[in-house]
Design an enzyme around this catalytic site. Structure first.
Site, PDB file in Angstrom:
ATOM      1  N   ASP A   1       0.736  -1.269   0.067  1.00  0.00           N
ATOM      2  CA  ASP A   1      -0.034  -0.065   0.100  1.00  0.00           C
ATOM      3  C   ASP A   1       1.060   1.438   0.118  1.00  0.00           C
ATOM      4  OD1 ASP A   1      -2.514   1.274   0.196  1.00  0.00           O
ATOM      5  OD2 ASP A   1      -2.343   1.473   2.181  1.00  0.00           O
TER       6      ASP A   1
ATOM      7  N   GLY B   1      -9.134   5.952   1.403  1.00  0.00           N
ATOM      8  CA  GLY B   1      -9.658   6.663   2.566  1.00  0.00           C
ATOM      9  C   GLY B   1     -11.007   6.039   2.763  1.00  0.00           C
ATOM     10  N   GLY B   2     -11.286   4.914   2.577  1.00  0.00           N
ATOM     11  CA  GLY B   2     -12.570   4.324   2.935  1.00  0.00           C
ATOM     12  C   GLY B   2     -13.380   4.491   4.202  1.00  0.00           C
TER      13      GLY B   2
ATOM     14  N   VAL C   1      -9.606   0.317   3.133  1.00  0.00           N
ATOM     15  CA  VAL C   1      -9.980   0.722   4.739  1.00  0.00           C
ATOM     16  C   VAL C   1      -8.958   0.165   5.715  1.00  0.00           C
ATOM     17  CG1 VAL C   1     -11.741  -0.035   6.539  1.00  0.00           C
ATOM     18  CG2 VAL C   1     -12.379   0.080   4.093  1.00  0.00           C
ATOM     19  N   ASN C   2      -8.518   1.228   6.426  1.00  0.00           N
ATOM     20  CA  ASN C   2      -7.424   1.081   7.392  1.00  0.00           C
ATOM     21  C   ASN C   2      -7.866   1.467   9.022  1.00  0.00           C
ATOM     22  OD1 ASN C   2      -5.019   0.400   8.727  1.00  0.00           O
ATOM     23  ND2 ASN C   2      -4.047   2.179   8.065  1.00  0.00           N
TER      24      ASN C   2
HETATM   25  P1  13P Z   1      -8.475   4.758   5.895  1.00  0.00           P
HETATM   26  O1  13P Z   1      -7.356   4.824   7.048  1.00  0.00           O
HETATM   27  O2  13P Z   1      -9.123   6.336   5.686  1.00  0.00           O
HETATM   28  O3  13P Z   1      -9.587   3.842   5.893  1.00  0.00           O
HETATM   29  O4  13P Z   1      -7.684   4.826   4.601  1.00  0.00           O
HETATM   30  C1  13P Z   1      -7.062   3.611   4.038  1.00  0.00           C
HETATM   31  C2  13P Z   1      -6.427   3.633   2.859  1.00  0.00           C
HETATM   32  O5  13P Z   1      -6.719   4.356   2.069  1.00  0.00           O
HETATM   33  C3  13P Z   1      -5.035   2.829   2.894  1.00  0.00           C
HETATM   34  O6  13P Z   1      -4.469   3.152   1.699  1.00  0.00           O
END
Ligand code: 13P
Length: 288
Positions: free
Chosen positions: A84, A209-210, A231-232
């Protein structure tokens, strides 16, 4: 089953759903995401940031753990192990380590350098049967030390990068990493529309940025060509909430509640819960 992301994203783009790419940090994260994907018969991508890779002692450790766990758990659904926001150097480290997919994030370079480096990596990845994601326009916010102001991608630049033969394209459309501020204006569907027009209906688009994007915007983005959603933060928040509750209820002080396997169990279940919510929202359930 560890595979590249190419086919799962082509299918998602064609059938109008999105594959979730969930970031992993350790064994609990990996196991929770793999098990949920298998239970829901959903394809899945495991995202590994450079910071998380370092935390887990390197990409080789990550690849070995994911491969072994995939086998031991008898995972049959397609799983892509994906870098990522990779640097140029990090991309090569993951290629060496046995990842099945990478994201080369050249969005901070000028477009000529982004094109040149992406082009080189496309040829290396495809030679090895790996998939590759590229980025145009920064995703706002901060993730693992990677900071960007967030800008909307230029559709012409998107076309130049897409034409290099990449498997998925991350293009900034007002999305940001981490929690969205209360005054966030929402996704720029006007920009997304222009990008789709330029890159064509076959290119799977990636929404970073889910975390915290309202469901109606997610669904609209998918209908307009988004086929992978990252999603992170939301997994981190669910893990944190569940762990906090366990400790605040004093469960760590009852019997052997201090046992790490007990201590981390509520957070593990929390990750499973949010991954299920997201897979259902993205429409990938039953698509493996
Ligand atoms: P979030 O941390 O906002 O879910 O974004 C995850 C992301 O885009 C990882 O590259």
């Amino acid at each position: 089953m560890l595979v590249s992301a190419t086919d799962m994203l082509k299918q998602a783009r064609k059938e109008g759903y999105a594959v979730g790419a969930f970031n992993i940090n350790n064994l609990e994260w990996t196991k929770a995401i793999l098990q949920t994907a298998q239970e829901l018969n959903s394809p899945v991508m495991l995202g590994v940031s450079e910071g998380a890779g370092k935390y887990m002692t390197g990409f080789k450790t990550v690849a070995a753990m994911v491969k072994a766990m995939d086998e031991s758990l008898g995972i049959k659904v397609p799983v892509a192990l994906h870098l990522d926001h990779g640097t140029y150097e990090g991309s090569y480290k993951c290629i060496d380590a046995g990842f099945t997919s990478i994201m080369f994030d050249g969005s901070h370079f000028d477009i000529e350098e982004n094109v040149a480096k992406t082009k080189e990596l496309v040829s290396v990845c495809h030679h090895l049967g790996m998939s590759i994601e590229a980025e145009v326009g920064g995703i706002g916010g901060e993730e693992d030390g990677v900071v960007s102001q967030g800008e909307c991608a230029d559709p012409d630049e998107c076309k130049r990068i897409a034409d290099l033969g990449i498997d998925m394209l991350a293009a900034g459309i007002g999305n940001i990493h981490g929690k969205y501020p209360a005054n966030w204006a929402g996704l720029r569907f006007d920009v997304l529309e222009k990008i789709t027009e330029k890159v064509g209906a076959d290119m799977p688009l990636v929404l970073h940025g889910g975390t915290g994007i309202p469901e109606d915007q997610i669904k609209k983005a998918i209908s307009m060509g988004v086929s992978k959603i990252n999603v992170n933060t939301e997994c981190q928040l669910y893990f944190q909430e569940a762990t906090r509750k366990y400790i605040e209820e004093g469960k760590d002080q009852q019997g052997k509640g201090y046992d790490p396997r007990k201590l981390l169990a509520p957070g593990f279940e929390g990750i499973k819960e949010i991954v299920k919510i997201k897979m259902e929202m993205f429409g990938s359930v039953g698509k493996a």
